[in-house]
Scaffold this active site. Structure first.
Site, PDB file in Angstrom:
ATOM      1  N   GLY A  42       0.864  -1.232   0.156  1.00 54.99           N
ATOM      2  CA  GLY A  42      -0.194  -0.086  -0.046  1.00 54.99           C
ATOM      3  C   GLY A  42       0.857   1.218   0.073  1.00 54.99           C
ATOM      4  N   CYS A  72      -4.959  -9.971  -3.775  1.00 56.36           N
ATOM      5  CA  CYS A  72      -4.584  -8.583  -3.239  1.00 56.36           C
ATOM      6  C   CYS A  72      -5.084  -7.495  -3.954  1.00 56.36           C
ATOM      7  CB  CYS A  72      -3.015  -8.377  -3.341  1.00 56.36           C
ATOM      8  SG  CYS A  72      -2.225  -6.713  -2.635  1.00 56.36           S
ATOM      9  N   CYS A 183      -9.505  -4.590   1.331  1.00 56.30           N
ATOM     10  CA  CYS A 183      -8.015  -5.036   1.458  1.00 56.30           C
ATOM     11  C   CYS A 183      -7.848  -6.497   2.070  1.00 56.30           C
ATOM     12  CB  CYS A 183      -7.216  -4.126   2.344  1.00 56.30           C
ATOM     13  SG  CYS A 183      -5.562  -4.885   2.809  1.00 56.30           S
TER      14      CYS A 183
END
Ligand code: DGL
Length: 264
Positions: A42, A72, A183
C-alpha cells in the site's frame, strides 16, 4: 502430480481468500506466496508493485501452475492488466473491493470503503465507483499501517484496535450502513470491526466470491482437479520463513507445514 493453483498477496492477507478457496476447491493443490519482504504494498509505488506482481507470476509459471489468483486488491489495482497481458496462457483471477454487492444491499445508500491508499487512488477503483455509485454515496477511508500490523501477527493488539477505531470513526460519522473491506488483510479484523461498528452495519469482503470465480474459471477451462483426493496447500515467502510460519499458524486452521523462502 496435478498442476497447482498459485495464490499470492503482499503478505498473509490473501489467506482470507485462500480459506474460501480451500473450502470450495479442497481437491486442488495450492501454492500460496506471501511477498512479506515487500509488505506492505500500500505504500509502494505502482511501478514497484507491478514489478513484484510480474516476478511472482513468473515464479508461479516456473512451478507450472494452472491458474493464478492475485489475492490482493492493491496488486490488482496496480498490475492485474499487465500480468494478464504478460501471461496469456495462464488464467489470472483478481479481486476488487465489493462495491457492487454493497450497492445492491445498502438500505440507506451510504457505503464505506476501507482500503489501502493505492487501491483507492487507482483507476480501477474510480471505474468501480462510476459503475456502481449511482444512487448511493461512497465514503472512502485509507488505512495506512493496518495491513502491516495484521501481517506482523498483531491483529488482536491494542495498537491495532486503536488504529482501527481511528480509521472507522470518520466512516461511522457518515452514518454508513455497509462497510466494504477493500484489502484482503482486513477480514482477519472482522470481529473487532463489527464490535466497533455495531451489529447493524453489514461488513463485506470478497473471499467467497473470488473462490467461486476461481472454480468457474477452472471449470470453464476444463482444468478442475480430480475430486478423488484432497489437495495440498504449500506456503512460500520472500520474507523470513520462520516468522511467516508463526503468523500463519494463528490464522490457518490446518497444519502449516514448512514455509519455503524463495529469493525473488
Ligand atoms: N492485502 C492487500 C490488499 O488487499 C495489500 C495490503 C498491503 O500490502 O498494503 O490490498
Amino acid at each position: 502430480m496435478p498442476y497447482p493453483v498459485g495464490v499470492f498477496d503482499s503478505g498473509i492477507g490473501g489467506v482470507s481468500i485462500l480459506l474460501e478457496i480451500r473450502k470450495l476447491l479442497n481437491h486442488e493443490n495450492i501454492m500460496y506466496f506471501a511477498d512479506s519482504f515487500w509488505c506492505p504494498y500500500g505504500t509502494k509505488s505502482v511501478e514497484q508493485i507491478r514489478g513484484r506482481t510480474l516476478k511472482i507470476t513468473e515464479f508461479f509459471a516456473s512451478q507450472k501452475v494452472k491458474a493464478v489468483v492475485v489475492a490482493c486488491n492493491t496488486a490488482c489495482s496496480a498490475g492485474l492488466d499487465l500480468v494478464r497481458i504478460n501471461n496469456q496462457d495462464i488464467p489470472i483471477i483478481g479481486v476488487e473491493p465489493a462495491v457492487k454487492p454493497a450497492h445492491d444491499i445498502t438500505r440507506n445508500g451510504r457505503i464505506g470503503v476501507l482500503s489501502t491508499n493505492l487501491t483507492l487512488q487507482g483507476q480501477k477503483f474510480s471505474i468501480l465507483v462510476e459503475k456502481f455509485g449511482n444512487g448511493v454515496e461512497i465514503f472512502t477511508q485509507p488505512a495506512p499501517g493496518l495491513a502491516d500490523l495484521v501481517d506482523q501477527g498483531k491483529k488482536d493488539s491494542p495498537e491495532t484496535l486503536d488504529m482501527l477505531n481511528r480509521f472507522l470513526q470518520p466512516l461511522l460519522a457518515r452514518e454508513i450502513d455497509t462497510l466494504v473491506l477493500g484489502c484482503t488483510h482486513y477480514p482477519f479484523l472482522k470481529d473487532a470491526i463489527q464490535k466497533i461498528c455495531g451489529k447493524d452495519i453489514v461488513i463485506l469482503d470478497t473471499g467467497l466470491a473470488v473462490a467461486k470465480q476461481t472454480e468457474r474459471v477452472l471449470r470453464y477451462r476444463n482444468i478442475l482437479g480430480s475430486r478423488e483426493e484432497e489437495g495440498t496447500v504449500s506456503f512460500y515467502t520472500s520474507g523470513e520463513a520462520s516468522s511467516v510460519k508463526e503468523v500463519l499458524e494463528t490464522i490457518w486452521p490446518e497444519s502449516v507445514g514448512s514455509v519455503t523462502r524463495v529469493d525473488i
